[in-house]
Design a protein around this motif. Structure first.
Motif, mmCIF file in Angstrom:
data_model
loop_
_atom_site.group_PDB
_atom_site.id
_atom_site.type_symbol
_atom_site.label_atom_id
_atom_site.label_comp_id
_atom_site.label_asym_id
_atom_site.label_seq_id
_atom_site.Cartn_x
_atom_site.Cartn_y
_atom_site.Cartn_z
ATOM 1 N N LEU A 64 0.861 -1.170 0.000
ATOM 2 C CA LEU A 64 0.000 0.000 0.000
ATOM 3 C C LEU A 64 0.902 1.226 0.000
ATOM 4 C CD1 LEU A 64 -2.758 -0.892 2.636
ATOM 5 C CD2 LEU A 64 -3.085 -0.616 0.177
ATOM 6 N N LEU A 65 0.669 2.118 -0.963
ATOM 7 C CA LEU A 65 1.502 3.330 -1.086
ATOM 8 C C LEU A 65 2.976 2.964 -1.114
ATOM 9 C CD1 LEU A 65 -0.474 5.654 1.368
ATOM 10 C CD2 LEU A 65 -0.607 5.609 -1.136
ATOM 11 N N GLU A 66 3.266 1.852 -1.797
ATOM 12 C CA GLU A 66 4.614 1.354 -2.033
ATOM 13 C C GLU A 66 5.317 0.904 -0.758
ATOM 14 O OE1 GLU A 66 6.688 4.112 -4.556
ATOM 15 O OE2 GLU A 66 5.249 3.842 -6.195
ATOM 16 N N ARG A 67 4.536 0.623 0.283
ATOM 17 C CA ARG A 67 5.098 0.018 1.502
ATOM 18 C C ARG A 67 4.471 -1.358 1.706
ATOM 19 N NH1 ARG A 67 4.821 4.700 6.204
ATOM 20 N NH2 ARG A 67 6.179 6.243 5.214
ATOM 21 N N ILE A 74 1.882 2.032 7.889
ATOM 22 C CA ILE A 74 0.884 2.225 6.832
ATOM 23 C C ILE A 74 -0.527 2.301 7.400
ATOM 24 C CG2 ILE A 74 0.286 -0.152 6.211
ATOM 25 C CD1 ILE A 74 1.175 2.695 3.789
ATOM 26 N N LYS A 75 -0.718 1.745 8.615
ATOM 27 C CA LYS A 75 -2.054 1.769 9.225
ATOM 28 C C LYS A 75 -2.564 3.191 9.449
ATOM 29 C CE LYS A 75 -1.783 -2.728 9.812
ATOM 30 N NZ LYS A 75 -2.523 -3.667 8.944
ATOM 31 N N GLU A 76 -1.627 4.125 9.665
ATOM 32 C CA GLU A 76 -2.014 5.513 9.897
ATOM 33 C C GLU A 76 -2.674 6.136 8.666
ATOM 34 O OE1 GLU A 76 1.528 7.515 10.967
ATOM 35 O OE2 GLU A 76 1.780 6.474 12.888
ATOM 36 N N LYS A 77 -2.450 5.555 7.505
ATOM 37 C CA LYS A 77 -2.926 6.139 6.256
ATOM 38 C C LYS A 77 -4.158 5.432 5.699
ATOM 39 C CE LYS A 77 1.691 7.757 4.975
ATOM 40 N NZ LYS A 77 1.347 9.189 5.103
ATOM 41 N N ILE A 78 -4.752 4.530 6.513
ATOM 42 C CA ILE A 78 -5.889 3.727 6.057
ATOM 43 C C ILE A 78 -7.151 4.082 6.834
ATOM 44 C CG2 ILE A 78 -6.842 1.387 5.883
ATOM 45 C CD1 ILE A 78 -3.994 0.364 5.616
ATOM 46 N N GLY A 79 -8.269 4.187 6.095
ATOM 47 C CA GLY A 79 -9.590 4.289 6.708
ATOM 48 C C GLY A 79 -10.412 3.098 6.254
ATOM 49 N N ILE A 155 -6.020 6.430 2.017
ATOM 50 C CA ILE A 155 -6.747 5.354 1.331
ATOM 51 C C ILE A 155 -7.964 4.950 2.162
ATOM 52 C CG2 ILE A 155 -6.622 3.013 0.401
ATOM 53 C CD1 ILE A 155 -3.654 3.312 0.119
ATOM 54 N N LEU A 156 -9.108 4.837 1.490
ATOM 55 C CA LEU A 156 -10.342 4.401 2.140
ATOM 56 C C LEU A 156 -10.781 3.060 1.575
ATOM 57 C CD1 LEU A 156 -12.658 7.551 2.256
ATOM 58 C CD2 LEU A 156 -12.001 6.151 4.204
ATOM 59 N N PHE A 157 -11.085 2.106 2.449
ATOM 60 C CA PHE A 157 -11.650 0.823 2.039
ATOM 61 C C PHE A 157 -13.088 0.764 2.545
ATOM 62 C CE2 PHE A 157 -7.131 -0.011 1.909
ATOM 63 C CZ PHE A 157 -6.991 -0.803 0.779
ATOM 64 N N LEU A 158 -14.030 0.687 1.606
ATOM 65 C CA LEU A 158 -15.449 0.737 1.948
ATOM 66 C C LEU A 158 -16.132 -0.533 1.452
ATOM 67 C CD1 LEU A 158 -16.092 4.421 0.795
ATOM 68 C CD2 LEU A 158 -15.344 3.632 3.046
ATOM 69 N N ASP A 159 -16.679 -1.299 2.386
ATOM 70 C CA ASP A 159 -17.341 -2.564 2.044
ATOM 71 C C ASP A 159 -18.854 -2.351 2.068
ATOM 72 O OD1 ASP A 159 -17.770 -5.198 1.469
ATOM 73 O OD2 ASP A 159 -16.591 -6.000 3.127
ATOM 74 N N GLU A 160 -19.478 -2.342 0.895
ATOM 75 C CA GLU A 160 -20.923 -2.134 0.740
ATOM 76 C C GLU A 160 -21.410 -0.874 1.473
ATOM 77 O OE1 GLU A 160 -22.622 -3.775 -1.302
ATOM 78 O OE2 GLU A 160 -21.554 -5.655 -1.614
ATOM 79 N N PRO A 161 -20.855 0.297 1.163
ATOM 80 C CA PRO A 161 -21.227 1.518 1.894
ATOM 81 C C PRO A 161 -22.657 1.989 1.660
ATOM 82 C CG PRO A 161 -19.864 2.065 0.017
ATOM 83 C CD PRO A 161 -19.852 0.566 0.125
ATOM 84 N N THR A 162 -23.297 1.552 0.560
ATOM 85 C CA THR A 162 -24.676 1.988 0.292
ATOM 86 C C THR A 162 -25.687 0.858 0.464
ATOM 87 O OG1 THR A 162 -24.375 1.563 -2.088
ATOM 88 C CG2 THR A 162 -23.927 3.792 -1.311
ATOM 89 N N ASP A 163 -25.281 -0.236 1.080
ATOM 90 C CA ASP A 163 -26.175 -1.376 1.263
ATOM 91 C C ASP A 163 -27.357 -1.003 2.170
ATOM 92 O OD1 ASP A 163 -27.060 -4.063 1.102
ATOM 93 O OD2 ASP A 163 -26.122 -4.497 3.036
#
Length: 306
Positions: A64-67, A74-79, A155-163
Motif C-alpha cells: 500500500l503506497l509502495e510500503r 501504513i495503518k495511519e494512512k488507512i480508513g 486510502i479508504l476501504f469501503l465494504d458495501e457503503p450503500t447497502d
C-alpha cells in the motif's frame, strides 16, 4: 505512485483445500475510486482483509503506497468501513467519531476539528448529540464514512457503503465519496450495486472464484456498442432483406429496427438504403451497455472458458 500493488496474492483455507484467492496481481494508481466486483464468494472481502492485515496471505505479496502491508506505519494512512458495521446504541454520533479517532491515536485538538468538519460534510451536524439508536440505516452509513475519515487517511476501504440505503441516502454518500476523491484520496469500493459503481468508479476489477478475470476502466465496459436502434416508419420484409447484407444482427420491433454492424460504413449504408426507399428516419440511437450487462457477460464467458 501506486495506491495498491499485489503480486501473485494467494489465500487458502482449510489446509489448502479451499482457494479464496489465486495468484491475484493488481496495480491501482492513487487518487481514483476503484470498484471491486464479483459474485458472492469471489474473494473480494478476503482481498480487502489481507491488504488491511486482518488476514495473512498463503503466498504472494502486497503493498500500500509502495510500503509492504506488514509495515505498521501504513495503518495511519488507512480508513476502513466494514460491511454491516454496528455502533453501540447508547453512544451519540459525536462520541462514536471521538472513540474511533482515539483508537487511531488522533490528538484531541485534531479530533475535535475533524469531528466538526466531517459531521458537517456527511450532513449529521444536528445529530452529533443524538444516540445511535435513533439513527436510520442511511445515517449510520454516513456516520461510518465520517468514522473512516477521522484519522485523515490517504486510502479508504469501503465494504458495501450503500447497502440498504434509500436512493436519497445513496446520492448523499456518492457526493461525499466524490468530495474525498477531489481531496486526493484513493477509495476502494466493494459493492453489489453495479449502477452505483458505474456512476462513481474510475476503474474496476472483477474477481470470480478467487481469480482476477478483468481489470479495466468503467468507460471501457460501458462505451457505446456497435448496436443501434433506428426509429423509422413501418418497413417491409423486402426492405429488411436489403438491409441484411450490412448487418451482423437485425431485429424489427414495430416502428424501429435494431441492428448490430461491423463499422460506421455499414451503418451509413443502412441509412442510405432506408432513405432511397423513402423511409422516414426519426432517430438513430446507439445502445450503451451498462456495467451490469458487461459484468454478467464477463462472468458467463469465464464459466464457458472453464
Amino acid at each position: 505512485m501506486l495506491a495498491l500493488d499485489t503480486q501473485n496474492l494467494t489465500k487458502r483455507f482449510n489446509r489448502g483445500k479451499i482457494i479464496a484467492l489465486e495468484d491475484v496481481t493488481l496495480s491501482v494508481e492513487e487518487g481514483i475510486i476503484f470498484g471491486l466486483l464479483g459474485p458472492n464468494g469471489a474473494g473480494k472481502t478476503t482481498l480487502i482483509k489481507i491488504v488491511l492485515g486482518i488476514l495473512f496471505p498463503t503466498s504472494g505479496s502486497a503493498k500500500l503506497l509502495e510500503r509492504p502491508i506488514n509495515d505498521i506505519r501504513i495503518k495511519e494512512k488507512i480508513g476502513y468501513l466494514p460491511e454491516n458495521h454496528r455502533y453501540p446504541d447508547f453512544l451519540k454520533g459525536g462520541e462514536v467519531l471521538d472513540y474511533f479517532a482515539r483508537l487511531s491515536a488522533v490528538g484531541k485538538s485534531r479530533r475535535e476539528r475533524n469531528k466538526t468538519e466531517l459531521l458537517k460534510l456527511v450532513n449529521l451536524e444536528k445529530w452529533a448529540n443524538t444516540r445511535i439508536k435513533k439513527y436510520s440505516k442511511g445515517m449510520q452509513q454516513r456516520l461510518g464514512l465520517a468514522q473512516a475519515m477521522m484519522n485523515d487517511p490517504d486510502i479508504l476501504f469501503l465494504d458495501e457503503p450503500t447497502d440498504g440505503v434509500d436512493p436519497i441516502g445513496r446520492k448523499e454518500i456518492r457526493e461525499v465519496l466524490l468530495h474525498f476523491k477531489e481531496e486526493g484520496k484513493t477509495i476502494f469500493l466493494n459493492s453489489h450495486l453495479l449502477s452505483e459503481v458505474e456512476m462513481i468508479c474510475d476503474e474496476v476489477a472483477i474477481l470470480d472464484k478467487g481469480r482476477l478475470i478483468r481489470h479495466c476502466t468503467v468507460k471501457e465496459l460501458t462505451s457505446p456498442s456497435k448496436t443501434f436502434r433506428i426509429q423509422t416508419s413501418k418497413v417491409t420484409k423486402t426492405l429488411l432483406a436489403g438491409l441484411k447484407p450490412h448487418t451482423i444482427e437485425m431485429d424489427q420491433q414495430n416502428s424501429s429496427i435494431q441492428v448490430t454492424v461491423a463499422s460506421q460504413k455499414n451503418l451509413n449504408a443502412i441509412i442510405d438504403h432506408l432513405r432511397k426507399n423513402d423511409i422516414d428516419i426519426k432517430g438513430v440511437v446507439p445502445h450503451k451497455q451498462s456495467l451490469e450487462e458487461s459484468f454478467i457477460e464477463i462472468l458467463k464467458k469465464d464459466i464457458v472458458e472453464e
